[in-house]
Motif scaffolding. Structure first.
Motif, PDB file in Angstrom:
ATOM      1  N   SER A 176       4.251  -1.887   8.186  1.00 36.49           N
ATOM      2  CA  SER A 176       5.517  -2.356   6.971  1.00 36.49           C
ATOM      3  C   SER A 176       4.591  -2.937   5.783  1.00 36.49           C
ATOM      4  O   SER A 176       5.315  -3.290   4.938  1.00 36.49           O
ATOM      5  CB  SER A 176       6.446  -3.427   7.705  1.00 36.49           C
ATOM      6  OG  SER A 176       5.558  -4.531   8.183  1.00 36.49           O
ATOM      7  N   ASP A 177       3.258  -3.262   6.152  1.00 35.15           N
ATOM      8  CA  ASP A 177       2.581  -3.761   4.945  1.00 35.15           C
ATOM      9  C   ASP A 177       2.595  -2.668   3.919  1.00 35.15           C
ATOM     10  O   ASP A 177       2.617  -3.142   2.545  1.00 35.15           O
ATOM     11  CB  ASP A 177       1.246  -3.958   5.182  1.00 35.15           C
ATOM     12  CG  ASP A 177       0.832  -5.230   5.816  1.00 35.15           C
ATOM     13  OD1 ASP A 177       1.703  -6.075   5.909  1.00 35.15           O
ATOM     14  OD2 ASP A 177      -0.240  -5.383   6.504  1.00 35.15           O
ATOM     15  N   VAL A 178       3.023  -1.686   3.893  1.00 34.31           N
ATOM     16  CA  VAL A 178       3.274  -0.697   2.625  1.00 34.31           C
ATOM     17  C   VAL A 178       4.401  -0.890   2.051  1.00 34.31           C
ATOM     18  O   VAL A 178       4.522  -0.850   0.685  1.00 34.31           O
ATOM     19  CB  VAL A 178       3.428   0.756   3.393  1.00 34.31           C
ATOM     20  CG1 VAL A 178       4.153   1.760   2.284  1.00 34.31           C
ATOM     21  CG2 VAL A 178       2.043   1.389   3.962  1.00 34.31           C
ATOM     22  N   PHE A 179       5.467  -1.599   2.569  1.00 35.02           N
ATOM     23  CA  PHE A 179       6.839  -1.863   2.023  1.00 35.02           C
ATOM     24  C   PHE A 179       6.898  -3.218   1.596  1.00 35.02           C
ATOM     25  O   PHE A 179       7.821  -3.826   0.978  1.00 35.02           O
ATOM     26  CB  PHE A 179       8.095  -1.574   2.827  1.00 35.02           C
ATOM     27  CG  PHE A 179       7.902  -0.022   3.030  1.00 35.02           C
ATOM     28  CD1 PHE A 179       8.104   1.068   2.244  1.00 35.02           C
ATOM     29  CD2 PHE A 179       7.568   0.246   4.479  1.00 35.02           C
ATOM     30  CE1 PHE A 179       8.113   2.436   2.346  1.00 35.02           C
ATOM     31  CE2 PHE A 179       7.443   1.903   4.813  1.00 35.02           C
ATOM     32  CZ  PHE A 179       7.732   2.887   3.771  1.00 35.02           C
ATOM     33  N   TYR A 180       6.209  -4.072   2.466  1.00 36.86           N
ATOM     34  CA  TYR A 180       6.348  -5.677   2.316  1.00 36.86           C
ATOM     35  C   TYR A 180       6.180  -6.063   0.960  1.00 36.86           C
ATOM     36  O   TYR A 180       6.922  -7.087   0.583  1.00 36.86           O
ATOM     37  CB  TYR A 180       5.379  -6.338   3.449  1.00 36.86           C
ATOM     38  CG  TYR A 180       5.492  -7.693   3.404  1.00 36.86           C
ATOM     39  CD1 TYR A 180       6.674  -8.376   3.956  1.00 36.86           C
ATOM     40  CD2 TYR A 180       4.722  -8.831   2.784  1.00 36.86           C
ATOM     41  CE1 TYR A 180       6.727  -9.716   4.253  1.00 36.86           C
ATOM     42  CE2 TYR A 180       4.652 -10.111   2.917  1.00 36.86           C
ATOM     43  CZ  TYR A 180       5.888 -10.731   3.495  1.00 36.86           C
ATOM     44  OH  TYR A 180       6.005 -12.086   3.664  1.00 36.86           O
ATOM     45  N   PRO A 181       5.292  -5.659   0.242  1.00 38.02           N
ATOM     46  CA  PRO A 181       5.389  -6.205  -1.050  1.00 38.02           C
ATOM     47  C   PRO A 181       6.503  -6.113  -1.923  1.00 38.02           C
ATOM     48  O   PRO A 181       6.899  -6.919  -2.723  1.00 38.02           O
ATOM     49  CB  PRO A 181       4.065  -5.639  -1.862  1.00 38.02           C
ATOM     50  CG  PRO A 181       3.423  -5.181  -0.460  1.00 38.02           C
ATOM     51  CD  PRO A 181       4.256  -4.736   0.537  1.00 38.02           C
ATOM     52  N   VAL A 182       7.118  -5.050  -1.872  1.00 34.30           N
ATOM     53  CA  VAL A 182       8.302  -4.730  -2.494  1.00 34.30           C
ATOM     54  C   VAL A 182       9.532  -5.639  -2.040  1.00 34.30           C
ATOM     55  O   VAL A 182      10.195  -6.453  -2.972  1.00 34.30           O
ATOM     56  CB  VAL A 182       8.581  -3.188  -2.374  1.00 34.30           C
ATOM     57  CG1 VAL A 182      10.089  -2.955  -3.105  1.00 34.30           C
ATOM     58  CG2 VAL A 182       7.883  -2.353  -3.051  1.00 34.30           C
ATOM     59  N   TYR A 183       9.780  -5.657  -0.869  1.00 37.57           N
ATOM     60  CA  TYR A 183      10.659  -6.644  -0.222  1.00 37.57           C
ATOM     61  C   TYR A 183      10.479  -8.085  -0.493  1.00 37.57           C
ATOM     62  O   TYR A 183      11.352  -8.838  -0.925  1.00 37.57           O
ATOM     63  CB  TYR A 183      10.850  -6.273   1.314  1.00 37.57           C
ATOM     64  CG  TYR A 183      11.017  -5.152   1.803  1.00 37.57           C
ATOM     65  CD1 TYR A 183      12.396  -4.663   1.192  1.00 37.57           C
ATOM     66  CD2 TYR A 183      10.606  -4.592   2.721  1.00 37.57           C
ATOM     67  CE1 TYR A 183      12.788  -3.302   1.548  1.00 37.57           C
ATOM     68  CE2 TYR A 183      11.044  -3.089   3.371  1.00 37.57           C
ATOM     69  CZ  TYR A 183      12.183  -2.518   2.546  1.00 37.57           C
ATOM     70  OH  TYR A 183      12.672  -1.441   3.005  1.00 37.57           O
ATOM     71  N   ARG A 184       9.262  -8.564  -0.510  1.00 39.49           N
ATOM     72  CA  ARG A 184       8.879  -9.806  -0.879  1.00 39.49           C
ATOM     73  C   ARG A 184       9.336 -10.318  -2.303  1.00 39.49           C
ATOM     74  O   ARG A 184       9.854 -11.343  -2.531  1.00 39.49           O
ATOM     75  CB  ARG A 184       7.233 -10.132  -0.710  1.00 39.49           C
ATOM     76  CG  ARG A 184       6.807 -11.412  -0.801  1.00 39.49           C
ATOM     77  CD  ARG A 184       5.489 -11.332  -0.168  1.00 39.49           C
ATOM     78  NE  ARG A 184       4.906 -12.630  -0.482  1.00 39.49           N
ATOM     79  CZ  ARG A 184       3.802 -12.885  -1.310  1.00 39.49           C
ATOM     80  NH1 ARG A 184       3.241 -11.850  -1.998  1.00 39.49           N
ATOM     81  NH2 ARG A 184       3.344 -14.224  -1.706  1.00 39.49           N
ATOM     82  N   THR A 185       9.136  -9.418  -3.006  1.00 42.48           N
ATOM     83  CA  THR A 185       9.096  -9.496  -4.732  1.00 42.48           C
ATOM     84  C   THR A 185      10.744  -9.759  -4.671  1.00 42.48           C
ATOM     85  O   THR A 185      11.382 -10.563  -5.539  1.00 42.48           O
ATOM     86  CB  THR A 185       8.849  -8.444  -5.550  1.00 42.48           C
ATOM     87  OG1 THR A 185       7.266  -8.563  -5.259  1.00 42.48           O
ATOM     88  CG2 THR A 185       9.265  -8.583  -6.832  1.00 42.48           C
ATOM     89  N   MET A 186      11.631  -8.876  -4.097  1.00 38.55           N
ATOM     90  CA  MET A 186      12.964  -8.572  -4.091  1.00 38.55           C
ATOM     91  C   MET A 186      13.748  -9.889  -3.738  1.00 38.55           C
ATOM     92  O   MET A 186      14.713 -10.465  -4.203  1.00 38.55           O
ATOM     93  CB  MET A 186      13.635  -7.655  -3.411  1.00 38.55           C
ATOM     94  CG  MET A 186      13.356  -6.238  -3.896  1.00 38.55           C
ATOM     95  SD  MET A 186      13.668  -4.573  -3.368  1.00 38.55           S
ATOM     96  CE  MET A 186      14.972  -5.096  -2.329  1.00 38.55           C
ATOM     97  N   LEU A 187      13.152 -10.372  -2.618  1.00 35.66           N
ATOM     98  CA  LEU A 187      13.712 -11.587  -1.734  1.00 35.66           C
ATOM     99  C   LEU A 187      13.288 -13.015  -2.108  1.00 35.66           C
ATOM    100  O   LEU A 187      13.495 -13.972  -1.271  1.00 35.66           O
ATOM    101  CB  LEU A 187      13.544 -11.146  -0.119  1.00 35.66           C
ATOM    102  CG  LEU A 187      14.453  -9.952   0.068  1.00 35.66           C
ATOM    103  CD1 LEU A 187      14.205  -9.633   1.448  1.00 35.66           C
ATOM    104  CD2 LEU A 187      15.786 -10.094  -0.142  1.00 35.66           C
TER     105      LEU A 187
END
Length: 172
Positions: A28-39
């Motif tokens: 999930s580290d591949v997607f985590y930066p995107v989710y982290r920014t969004m949330l």
């Protein structure tokens, strides 16, 4: 996040992590930066977005040895996290409800951990159904040891295990 009220769900269906098969947080580290920014501005997700990488400490897995593992998770860790998760399922499910757990693994240790967690979480298994989960032809590499079948475990709440109060994200 609003937790479900106790005793309100008729059905819980879950496909828990498969012990040591997949290290979900690393993937999930591949997607985590995107989710982290969004949330990042959401109070409801603050617990999950304060880290640089995907949180790994509460992940319900068993770590295989590799260079990124700093504190390897054992079968006991997996069972404890899954027991807490099933206890939360027990809290929200009606006494007349059903929990369905999809599971498959080739190791006896993995099966022992999930079965003990179901029991200690407040459920009894009433039946099981084998399901074909992977096509053999899908794997063309001769060294891939894939799991062809999984099992749907049908569980009912036991009356002697009623957890108190909703668990927070930090508890699961």
């Amino acid at each position: 996040i609003q937790p479900l009220q106790s005793g309100t769900a008729d059905l819980v269906v879950t496909d828990p992590p498969y012990f040591d098969t997949i290290t979900y947080a690393y993937l999930s580290d591949v997607f985590y930066p995107v989710y982290r920014t969004m949330l990042k501005d959401s109070d409801a997700w603050a617990d999950l977005t304060r880290f640089e990488c995907s949180p790994r400490d509460r992940e319900a897995i068993v770590d295989r040895p590799h260079r990124l593992v700093t504190d390897a998770k054992t079968g006991t860790h997996f069972k404890d996290v899954m027991t807490k998760s099933f206890a939360e399922c027990r809290r929200v499910i009606k006494d007349s409800g059903t929990m369905v757990v999809m599971y498959g693994h080739k190791k006896d240790e993995a099966w022992a951990a999930i079965l003990e967690a179901i029991d200690e979480g407040g459920f009894s298994i009433t039946s099981a159904t084998e399901l074909t989960s992977e096509r053999g032809a899908k794997f063309r590499h001769p060294e891939v040891d894939h799991l062809e079948d999984c099992v749907a475990l049908f569980c009912v709440p036991t009356s002697n295990a009623l957890p108190h109060g909703p668990l927070g994200l930090a508890d699961i």
